[in-house]
Design a protein around this motif. Structure first.
Motif, mmCIF file in Angstrom:
data_model
loop_
_atom_site.group_PDB
_atom_site.id
_atom_site.type_symbol
_atom_site.label_atom_id
_atom_site.label_comp_id
_atom_site.label_asym_id
_atom_site.label_seq_id
_atom_site.Cartn_x
_atom_site.Cartn_y
_atom_site.Cartn_z
ATOM 1 N N LEU A 75 -37.802 36.661 14.476
ATOM 2 C CA LEU A 75 -36.773 37.522 15.052
ATOM 3 C C LEU A 75 -35.384 37.139 14.551
ATOM 4 C CD1 LEU A 75 -37.994 37.345 18.766
ATOM 5 C CD2 LEU A 75 -38.666 39.006 17.013
ATOM 6 N N GLY A 76 -35.263 35.902 14.077
ATOM 7 C CA GLY A 76 -33.977 35.410 13.612
ATOM 8 C C GLY A 76 -34.091 33.988 13.093
ATOM 9 N N ARG A 77 -32.939 33.431 12.789
ATOM 10 C CA ARG A 77 -32.841 32.058 12.295
ATOM 11 C C ARG A 77 -31.725 31.356 13.049
ATOM 12 N NH1 ARG A 77 -32.807 32.233 5.765
ATOM 13 N NH2 ARG A 77 -32.969 30.022 6.139
ATOM 14 N N ILE A 78 -31.873 30.054 13.188
ATOM 15 C CA ILE A 78 -30.803 29.244 13.771
ATOM 16 C C ILE A 78 -30.909 27.860 13.138
ATOM 17 C CG2 ILE A 78 -32.163 28.546 15.803
ATOM 18 C CD1 ILE A 78 -29.450 28.867 17.399
ATOM 19 N N ASN A 79 -29.777 27.291 12.769
ATOM 20 C CA ASN A 79 -29.795 26.006 12.081
ATOM 21 C C ASN A 79 -28.675 25.117 12.568
ATOM 22 O OD1 ASN A 79 -30.596 28.154 10.097
ATOM 23 N ND2 ASN A 79 -28.490 27.924 9.468
ATOM 24 N N ILE A 80 -28.851 23.868 12.208
ATOM 25 C CA ILE A 80 -27.774 22.897 12.364
ATOM 26 C C ILE A 80 -27.663 22.200 11.014
ATOM 27 C CG2 ILE A 80 -29.325 21.222 13.441
ATOM 28 C CD1 ILE A 80 -26.746 20.286 15.009
ATOM 29 N N ALA A 81 -26.488 22.283 10.413
ATOM 30 C CA ALA A 81 -26.284 21.773 9.057
ATOM 31 C C ALA A 81 -25.175 20.725 9.046
ATOM 32 C CB ALA A 81 -25.919 22.932 8.127
ATOM 33 N N ASP A 82 -25.051 20.069 7.914
ATOM 34 C CA ASP A 82 -24.017 19.054 7.721
ATOM 35 C C ASP A 82 -24.004 18.047 8.865
ATOM 36 O OD1 ASP A 82 -23.257 20.362 5.380
ATOM 37 O OD2 ASP A 82 -21.795 21.613 6.432
ATOM 38 N N ILE A 83 -25.199 17.579 9.204
ATOM 39 C CA ILE A 83 -25.335 16.586 10.274
ATOM 40 C C ILE A 83 -24.681 15.280 9.806
ATOM 41 C CG2 ILE A 83 -26.998 15.226 11.598
ATOM 42 C CD1 ILE A 83 -28.935 17.647 11.325
ATOM 43 N N ASP A 84 -23.862 14.712 10.658
ATOM 44 C CA ASP A 84 -23.166 13.484 10.282
ATOM 45 C C ASP A 84 -24.131 12.306 10.239
ATOM 46 O OD1 ASP A 84 -23.502 12.971 13.008
ATOM 47 O OD2 ASP A 84 -21.504 12.141 13.259
ATOM 48 N N GLU A 85 -23.661 11.217 9.658
ATOM 49 C CA GLU A 85 -24.523 10.042 9.457
ATOM 50 C C GLU A 85 -24.999 9.413 10.758
ATOM 51 O OE1 GLU A 85 -22.432 6.372 8.054
ATOM 52 O OE2 GLU A 85 -20.685 7.712 8.007
ATOM 53 N N PHE A 86 -24.296 9.665 11.860
ATOM 54 C CA PHE A 86 -24.667 9.094 13.153
ATOM 55 C C PHE A 86 -25.573 10.021 13.956
ATOM 56 C CE2 PHE A 86 -20.400 7.590 12.011
ATOM 57 C CZ PHE A 86 -20.698 6.246 11.803
ATOM 58 N N LYS A 87 -25.867 11.193 13.387
ATOM 59 C CA LYS A 87 -26.712 12.197 14.064
ATOM 60 C C LYS A 87 -26.102 12.599 15.409
ATOM 61 C CE LYS A 87 -30.046 11.779 10.946
ATOM 62 N NZ LYS A 87 -29.521 12.016 9.661
ATOM 63 N N SER A 88 -24.765 12.728 15.418
ATOM 64 C CA SER A 88 -24.087 13.082 16.659
ATOM 65 C C SER A 88 -23.314 14.391 16.564
ATOM 66 C CB SER A 88 -23.120 11.966 17.068
ATOM 67 O OG SER A 88 -22.068 11.856 16.112
ATOM 68 N N LEU A 89 -23.205 14.946 15.351
ATOM 69 C CA LEU A 89 -22.385 16.123 15.113
ATOM 70 C C LEU A 89 -23.023 16.970 14.031
ATOM 71 C CD1 LEU A 89 -19.527 17.606 15.279
ATOM 72 C CD2 LEU A 89 -18.882 16.093 13.399
ATOM 73 N N GLY A 90 -22.998 18.277 14.211
ATOM 74 C CA GLY A 90 -23.488 19.184 13.185
ATOM 75 C C GLY A 90 -22.921 20.577 13.387
ATOM 76 N N TYR A 91 -23.033 21.382 12.355
ATOM 77 C CA TYR A 91 -22.536 22.760 12.366
ATOM 78 C C TYR A 91 -23.702 23.719 12.575
ATOM 79 C CZ TYR A 91 -18.184 20.964 10.480
ATOM 80 O OH TYR A 91 -17.007 20.294 10.315
ATOM 81 N N ILE A 92 -23.573 24.580 13.567
ATOM 82 C CA ILE A 92 -24.655 25.523 13.840
ATOM 83 C C ILE A 92 -24.342 26.876 13.195
ATOM 84 C CG2 ILE A 92 -25.334 24.384 15.977
ATOM 85 C CD1 ILE A 92 -23.926 27.728 16.385
ATOM 86 N N GLY A 93 -25.416 27.581 12.922
ATOM 87 C CA GLY A 93 -25.326 28.945 12.418
ATOM 88 C C GLY A 93 -26.555 29.685 12.887
ATOM 89 N N TYR A 94 -26.441 30.986 13.035
ATOM 90 C CA TYR A 94 -27.589 31.768 13.489
ATOM 91 C C TYR A 94 -27.445 33.207 13.042
ATOM 92 C CZ TYR A 94 -24.202 32.850 17.142
ATOM 93 O OH TYR A 94 -23.063 33.218 17.802
#
Length: 169
Positions: free
Chosen positions: A73-92
């Motif tokens: 039905l769609g897509r959703i992602n988290i990209a450019d995850i930081d090295e600490f796995k605490s921050l990322g950019y979402i898109g959908y």
């Protein structure tokens, strides 16, 4: 409607390609085009391979929004995850036939819950200034508008900017 978000895998390739082909025109009304090359199956498969490699390295996570029958039905992602796995950019993106049903809002909630459980502290997002529906979905999911970028891009004959959001988990 019950939905799930499932991690992108190679066996999803053909169905995902068809989803992208069917929705190309609709998506390009609100987001910059991925270019004609993307819609060539061989090129699509090369790019998919790169995404899967990036996912395996923990740099991004790509999910498909599916119904109970496994239909994309769609897509959703988290990209450019930081090295600490605490921050990322979402898109959908949600397919044209499935908009207006709350799918993006629910998928974003599922993703935010998943990322919080994995230790993420913040999610970032951006959308175009003309994509009011996406801005509302972000705000309904606890995202706060941070800024509107100065850089203007031309999209479908219209000058737009990127609007940046943040959500603390």
């Amino acid at each position: 409607m019950d939905i799930s978000i499932e991690k992108l895998q190679l066996p999803d390739a053909r169905n995902l390609f068809e989803f992208e082909m069917v929705n190309r025109e609709y998506f390009e009304e609100m987001v910059p085009s991925r270019g004609d090359e993307f819609y060539n199956y061989d090129t699509f498969m090369e790019r998919l391979g790169s995404l899967l490699k990036e996912q395996a390295q923990g740099l991004s996570s790509f999910f498909l929004i599916k119904n109970n029958d496994g239909l994309i039905l769609g897509r959703i992602n988290i990209a450019d995850i930081d090295e600490f796995k605490s921050l990322g950019y979402i898109g959908y993106r949600v397919g044209k036939d499935h908009i207006g049903k709350g799918l993006a809002q629910l998928a974003l909630k599922l993703l935010a819950d998943k990322m919080r459980n994995e230790g993420f502290e913040r999610l970032l997002a951006k959308t175009t200034s003309n994509n009011i529906a996406s801005q509302r979905i972000l705000e309904k999911n606890g995202f706060i508008k941070r800024s509107t970028g100065d850089e203007e891009i031309m999209m479908n004959g219209q000058s737009v900017n990127f609007v940046h959001f943040i959500r603390f988990l």
